[in-house]
Enzyme design. Sequence first.
Site, PDB file in Angstrom:
ATOM      1  N   HIS A   1      -2.839   6.176   4.438  1.00  0.00           N
ATOM      2  CA  HIS A   1      -1.585   5.377   4.867  1.00  0.00           C
ATOM      3  C   HIS A   1      -0.441   5.918   4.228  1.00  0.00           C
ATOM      4  O   HIS A   1       0.564   5.229   3.553  1.00  0.00           O
ATOM      5  CB  HIS A   1      -1.952   4.152   3.668  1.00  0.00           C
ATOM      6  CG  HIS A   1      -1.308   3.150   4.740  1.00  0.00           C
ATOM      7  ND1 HIS A   1      -1.143   1.611   4.185  1.00  0.00           N
ATOM      8  CD2 HIS A   1      -0.562   2.881   5.838  1.00  0.00           C
ATOM      9  CE1 HIS A   1      -0.575   0.956   4.899  1.00  0.00           C
ATOM     10  NE2 HIS A   1      -0.196   1.313   5.644  1.00  0.00           N
TER      11      HIS A   1
ATOM     12  N   CYS B   1       0.762  -1.206  -0.105  1.00  0.00           N
ATOM     13  CA  CYS B   1       0.039  -0.054   0.119  1.00  0.00           C
ATOM     14  C   CYS B   1       0.679   1.338  -0.018  1.00  0.00           C
ATOM     15  O   CYS B   1       0.739   2.112  -0.969  1.00  0.00           O
ATOM     16  CB  CYS B   1      -0.981   0.058   1.224  1.00  0.00           C
ATOM     17  SG  CYS B   1      -2.124  -1.338   1.296  1.00  0.00           S
TER      18      CYS B   1
END
Length: 570
Positions: free
Chosen positions: A150, A94
């Site tokens: 993130h 990610c």
Amino acid sequence: MATTTLTGFSVMSLLSLGYLSWDLMSPNQVENEPDQTFNDRSPVQQPPHIIFIMTDDQGFNDIGYHSSDIRTPVLDKLAADGVKLENYYVQPICTPSRSQLITGRYQIHTGLQHSIIRPRQPNCLPFDQVTLPQRLQQLGYSTHMVGKWHLGFYKKECLPTRRGFDTYLGSLTGSMNYYTYESCDGPELCGFDLHEGELVAWRHRGKYSTHLYTQRVRKILAAHDPLSQPLFIFLSFQAVHTPLQCPQEYIHPYKELENVARRKYAAMVSIVDEAVRNITYALRKYGFYQNSVLIFSTDNGGQPLSGGSNWPLRGRKGTYWEGGVRGLGFVHSPLLRRKRRVSKALVHITDWYPTLVGLAGGNESLTEGVDGYNVWEAISEGKESPRFEILHNIDPLYNYARTGSLQKGFGIWNTAIQASIRTGDWKLLTGDPGYGDWIPPPILPGFPREYWNLERHIKPRKSVWLFNVSGDPYERFDLSEQRPDVVKELLARLVYYNRTAVPVRYPSEDPQADPQLNGGAWGPWMGDEEEENWDTVYKKENMEWKRKFKTFKSRSFFRRLNTRMMSNKI
């Protein structure tokens, strides 16, 4: 910005929404949305509105036009009418994919080479990086982000609203409950993770995240005048990352799938498909469509243990095999000159930064030093791509391969180090690339957990692999022993890139990040005036960052090899 003209760029699909008939409004309809008829007027002279949609952990085989068991009619139609990117690459996890999209730089140039940014780490996207939304703001855009960030949040300066986005609604960590927005970093360290702007958004608890995010995008479109200012929306879905959760009515159409994880996963993909339908409907309804570019991308490969599938590619999320880094992607826009085609041109996620800045009217000085290329002409017109090479990564902190050595790397590269690079048709992997099996779609009720350990976690007995991924896209035929000349050339490219790497930023976890010390929610815990104390564990003596690429000799070498190679029939 890299300016050397190289070969093959993967093009994203651009679709013509006029071919769809959408008159359903589904659960993610905007509350109090004004009643307005279609208004497809947008000034040609204004830069295009840009909608970038990213899904989380959606595998290569997890879309209708690649799969027989998942139904995505909207995405399929958009891709079929536009340009499918069938040679498109992202990163295997990610944080790296998002950082490279936002900065246009490889991980080795931002210090994020290793793993992800964890919730308790005092780490975030480096402050010296000018982000894509910041560039677009300079060019007159209204910028908005919805969904998963993130990219770190230990300080307020790390937050999306401080890194170029005018508004933000979403989660700061890597995963959370789709309804309660509880995010856990370990079994007993949990906190609420939904934020609106820079405040905790408690009031949205209980709303399914994919629906909530879609509603927010539609509200942004409803409130914005398309003729007054160009718009950039980055929609970063939590779906289809674990936990596997969705409303029951979406699971019922997949009752024939015996594998429970695959059944829930497929339902979550269908909700994303519905969300894209509603967003594209809104683009037309509020007058954005005729002057818009819609980009669809996954962030990394799928996770077979959680219902995903990358079949027939090798590997999974978290690995440098094709199943970890080959991404789903397409572009939809009336501005495309050549539509309804499949592109095999080489494209990397770093390319979106200079491509979108170029579309917004920015010149090359605004993307100087990035690792991406402006690939709009390759996408829109089918011209030759400027990209010839991709550095997938060099991670000096990942577990060293026991069988690797400097000697096996011809004395120029330690093959124990995890690294991967593609040049032309050739792909090289060193160290431990990660789990490397070919995993068929999960069909059996217990698959794959019942026999996962039969041969699937045996440590590799080698540390160098070479594939001609154009002729062997499934990475079944290792040519490292037959072509040591190619191996040596690619190892030399790794050495070159490694000289430009900045120190890895991977600090120890900070106990002050505990949500219970911060009102029960994840969020910034360190004051902006406090100095960072990076645990720098990997330093380079020679950082010749701005040295120009010297690729001509290498490019000629690989082109000669490629013309002599016969493609393997798989």
